[in-house]
Motif scaffolding. Structure first.
Motif, mmCIF file in Angstrom:
data_model
loop_
_atom_site.group_PDB
_atom_site.id
_atom_site.type_symbol
_atom_site.label_atom_id
_atom_site.label_comp_id
_atom_site.label_asym_id
_atom_site.label_seq_id
_atom_site.Cartn_x
_atom_site.Cartn_y
_atom_site.Cartn_z
ATOM 1 N N ASP A 18 0.849 -1.188 0.000
ATOM 2 C CA ASP A 18 0.000 0.000 0.000
ATOM 3 C C ASP A 18 0.890 1.244 0.000
ATOM 4 O OD1 ASP A 18 -1.799 2.066 0.488
ATOM 5 O OD2 ASP A 18 -2.919 0.934 2.001
ATOM 6 N N LEU A 19 1.153 1.782 -1.187
ATOM 7 C CA LEU A 19 2.043 2.937 -1.314
ATOM 8 C C LEU A 19 1.473 4.166 -0.615
ATOM 9 C CD1 LEU A 19 4.670 4.106 -2.418
ATOM 10 C CD2 LEU A 19 3.461 4.620 -4.551
ATOM 11 N N GLU A 20 0.164 4.353 -0.660
ATOM 12 C CA GLU A 20 -0.444 5.508 0.015
ATOM 13 C C GLU A 20 -0.224 5.432 1.517
ATOM 14 O OE1 GLU A 20 -4.470 6.398 -1.127
ATOM 15 O OE2 GLU A 20 -4.004 6.060 -3.238
ATOM 16 N N LYS A 21 -0.412 4.256 2.103
ATOM 17 C CA LYS A 21 -0.168 4.091 3.542
ATOM 18 C C LYS A 21 1.306 4.315 3.850
ATOM 19 C CE LYS A 21 -0.490 0.786 7.391
ATOM 20 N NZ LYS A 21 0.255 1.652 8.221
ATOM 21 N N PHE A 22 2.176 3.745 3.031
ATOM 22 C CA PHE A 22 3.603 3.933 3.253
ATOM 23 C C PHE A 22 3.965 5.416 3.198
ATOM 24 C CE2 PHE A 22 8.034 4.279 1.944
ATOM 25 C CZ PHE A 22 8.631 3.558 2.964
ATOM 26 N N ASN A 23 3.435 6.148 2.223
ATOM 27 C CA ASN A 23 3.700 7.587 2.118
ATOM 28 C C ASN A 23 3.247 8.323 3.373
ATOM 29 O OD1 ASN A 23 4.948 7.682 -0.401
ATOM 30 N ND2 ASN A 23 3.018 7.903 -1.493
ATOM 31 N N ARG A 24 2.056 8.013 3.853
ATOM 32 C CA ARG A 24 1.566 8.657 5.084
ATOM 33 C C ARG A 24 2.476 8.341 6.266
ATOM 34 N NH1 ARG A 24 -3.262 6.589 3.228
ATOM 35 N NH2 ARG A 24 -3.239 4.979 4.840
ATOM 36 N N LYS A 38 8.632 9.536 -10.246
ATOM 37 C CA LYS A 38 8.996 9.670 -11.658
ATOM 38 C C LYS A 38 7.906 9.017 -12.492
ATOM 39 C CE LYS A 38 13.937 9.722 -10.861
ATOM 40 N NZ LYS A 38 14.262 11.042 -11.249
ATOM 41 N N ASN A 39 7.351 9.757 -13.433
ATOM 42 C CA ASN A 39 6.291 9.239 -14.287
ATOM 43 C C ASN A 39 6.820 8.616 -15.568
ATOM 44 O OD1 ASN A 39 4.150 9.902 -12.567
ATOM 45 N ND2 ASN A 39 4.294 12.038 -13.197
ATOM 46 N N ASP A 40 8.108 8.471 -15.666
ATOM 47 C CA ASP A 40 8.744 7.879 -16.834
ATOM 48 C C ASP A 40 8.670 6.355 -16.731
ATOM 49 O OD1 ASP A 40 10.427 6.976 -18.840
ATOM 50 O OD2 ASP A 40 12.081 8.321 -18.325
ATOM 51 N N GLU A 41 7.974 5.715 -17.643
ATOM 52 C CA GLU A 41 7.800 4.267 -17.633
ATOM 53 C C GLU A 41 9.119 3.501 -17.741
ATOM 54 O OE1 GLU A 41 5.003 2.328 -17.235
ATOM 55 O OE2 GLU A 41 3.953 4.173 -16.723
ATOM 56 N N SER A 42 10.156 4.134 -18.235
ATOM 57 C CA SER A 42 11.439 3.445 -18.372
ATOM 58 C C SER A 42 12.215 3.377 -17.055
ATOM 59 C CB SER A 42 12.293 4.124 -19.446
ATOM 60 O OG SER A 42 12.674 5.418 -19.023
ATOM 61 N N CYS A 43 11.768 4.107 -16.039
ATOM 62 C CA CYS A 43 12.439 4.082 -14.730
ATOM 63 C C CYS A 43 11.965 2.881 -13.920
ATOM 64 C CB CYS A 43 12.128 5.358 -13.943
ATOM 65 S SG CYS A 43 12.820 6.834 -14.627
ATOM 66 N N LYS A 44 12.882 1.982 -13.628
ATOM 67 C CA LYS A 44 12.535 0.801 -12.838
ATOM 68 C C LYS A 44 12.188 1.191 -11.402
ATOM 69 C CE LYS A 44 14.021 -3.781 -11.577
ATOM 70 N NZ LYS A 44 14.892 -4.882 -11.815
ATOM 71 N N TYR A 45 12.922 2.143 -10.850
ATOM 72 C CA TYR A 45 12.673 2.638 -9.502
ATOM 73 C C TYR A 45 12.050 4.017 -9.647
ATOM 74 C CZ TYR A 45 15.461 -1.294 -8.109
ATOM 75 O OH TYR A 45 15.920 -2.565 -7.921
ATOM 76 N N ASP A 46 10.748 4.101 -9.334
ATOM 77 C CA ASP A 46 10.021 5.325 -9.679
ATOM 78 C C ASP A 46 9.638 6.218 -8.501
ATOM 79 O OD1 ASP A 46 8.118 3.488 -8.772
ATOM 80 O OD2 ASP A 46 6.557 4.290 -10.073
ATOM 81 N N VAL A 47 9.841 5.755 -7.273
ATOM 82 C CA VAL A 47 9.536 6.586 -6.111
ATOM 83 C C VAL A 47 10.808 6.731 -5.287
ATOM 84 C CG1 VAL A 47 8.052 6.941 -4.114
ATOM 85 C CG2 VAL A 47 7.165 5.697 -6.092
ATOM 86 N N TRP A 61 14.641 4.211 -2.432
ATOM 87 C CA TRP A 61 13.884 4.059 -3.678
ATOM 88 C C TRP A 61 12.943 2.871 -3.547
ATOM 89 C CZ3 TRP A 61 14.182 7.165 -7.964
ATOM 90 C CH2 TRP A 61 15.261 8.062 -8.022
ATOM 91 N N ILE A 62 11.815 2.926 -4.259
ATOM 92 C CA ILE A 62 10.915 1.783 -4.376
ATOM 93 C C ILE A 62 10.749 1.504 -5.860
ATOM 94 C CG2 ILE A 62 8.625 0.839 -3.920
ATOM 95 C CD1 ILE A 62 8.372 2.751 -1.595
ATOM 96 N N ASN A 63 10.825 0.221 -6.211
ATOM 97 C CA ASN A 63 10.691 -0.090 -7.634
ATOM 98 C C ASN A 63 9.223 -0.050 -8.074
ATOM 99 O OD1 ASN A 63 9.853 -2.581 -6.579
ATOM 100 N ND2 ASN A 63 10.741 -3.698 -8.287
ATOM 101 N N ARG A 64 9.057 -0.008 -9.361
ATOM 102 C CA ARG A 64 7.741 0.200 -9.975
ATOM 103 C C ARG A 64 6.714 -0.863 -9.575
ATOM 104 N NH1 ARG A 64 6.159 3.640 -13.311
ATOM 105 N NH2 ARG A 64 8.216 4.355 -13.898
ATOM 106 N N ARG A 91 10.676 -3.566 6.403
ATOM 107 C CA ARG A 91 10.230 -4.934 6.151
ATOM 108 C C ARG A 91 8.757 -5.111 6.529
ATOM 109 N NH1 ARG A 91 7.620 -8.976 5.650
ATOM 110 N NH2 ARG A 91 8.467 -11.054 5.609
ATOM 111 N N SER A 92 8.299 -4.370 7.528
ATOM 112 C CA SER A 92 6.924 -4.521 8.003
ATOM 113 C C SER A 92 5.881 -4.149 6.944
ATOM 114 C CB SER A 92 6.703 -3.688 9.270
ATOM 115 O OG SER A 92 6.637 -2.310 8.971
ATOM 116 N N TYR A 93 6.282 -3.522 5.871
ATOM 117 C CA TYR A 93 5.356 -3.142 4.802
ATOM 118 C C TYR A 93 5.133 -4.264 3.788
ATOM 119 C CZ TYR A 93 5.035 1.351 6.836
ATOM 120 O OH TYR A 93 4.777 2.354 7.732
ATOM 121 N N PHE A 94 5.811 -5.374 3.967
ATOM 122 C CA PHE A 94 5.585 -6.554 3.144
ATOM 123 C C PHE A 94 4.894 -7.601 4.012
ATOM 124 C CE2 PHE A 94 9.642 -4.929 1.170
ATOM 125 C CZ PHE A 94 9.076 -4.521 -0.020
ATOM 126 N N SER A 95 4.001 -8.345 3.425
ATOM 127 C CA SER A 95 3.272 -9.385 4.136
ATOM 128 C C SER A 95 4.245 -10.403 4.731
ATOM 129 C CB SER A 95 2.325 -10.082 3.162
ATOM 130 O OG SER A 95 1.861 -11.283 3.718
#
Length: 127
Positions: A18-24, A38-47, A61-64, A91-95
């Motif tokens: 949940d990227l929105e929760k992570f951002n908050r 980054k809104n560029d589709e070629s960027c593997k890591y976009d946040v 960084w977080i990947n796409r 790590r807690s953000y992954f199941s």
């Protein structure tokens, strides 16, 4: 020389991230953190998250497909211990039903981040 560390789900998709929760949460935990998407589709890591505060400093960084965190930089007064706690928090953000690994950029050191992983376990990878 700085070493990047990867925290990643050991399968290709991470549809429950949940990227929105992570951002908050990251903004609450680290007030003033900057977030660039980054809104560029070629960027593997976009946040990209960057924080230079009194308690610590980091670049993340977080990947796409939301299955990988890359920590490019981390620093604090008690660097290794704080870094290990930061990794546990990320790590807690992954199941916990999924296998999540921590490794250095050369894949020389790897650790399964199972539920209940201790800071001491992570310190062995970071040292």
């Amino acid at each position: 020389m700085a070493v990047s560390y990867f925290i990643y789900v050991n399968d290709k998709e991470n549809t429950d991230f949940d990227l929105e929760k992570f951002n908050r949460d990251i903004k609450e935990r680290f007030p003033g953190v900057s977030v660039e998407v980054k809104n560029d589709e070629s960027c593997k890591y976009d946040v990209h998250f960057e924080y230079y505060g009194a308690e610590c400093e980091f670049e993340l960084w977080i990947n796409r497909d939301r299955s990988v965190f890359v920590i490019d930089y981390f620093n604090s007064k008690n660097r290794l211990y704080d870094y290990a706690k930061y990794i546990i928090w990320l790590r807690s953000y992954f199941s916990y039903g999924r296998e999540v690994l921590l490794c250095d950029e050369g894949y020389n050191k790897t650790l399964v981040l199972s539920e209940g992983v201790e800071t001491e376990d992570i310190l062995e990878i970071l040292e």
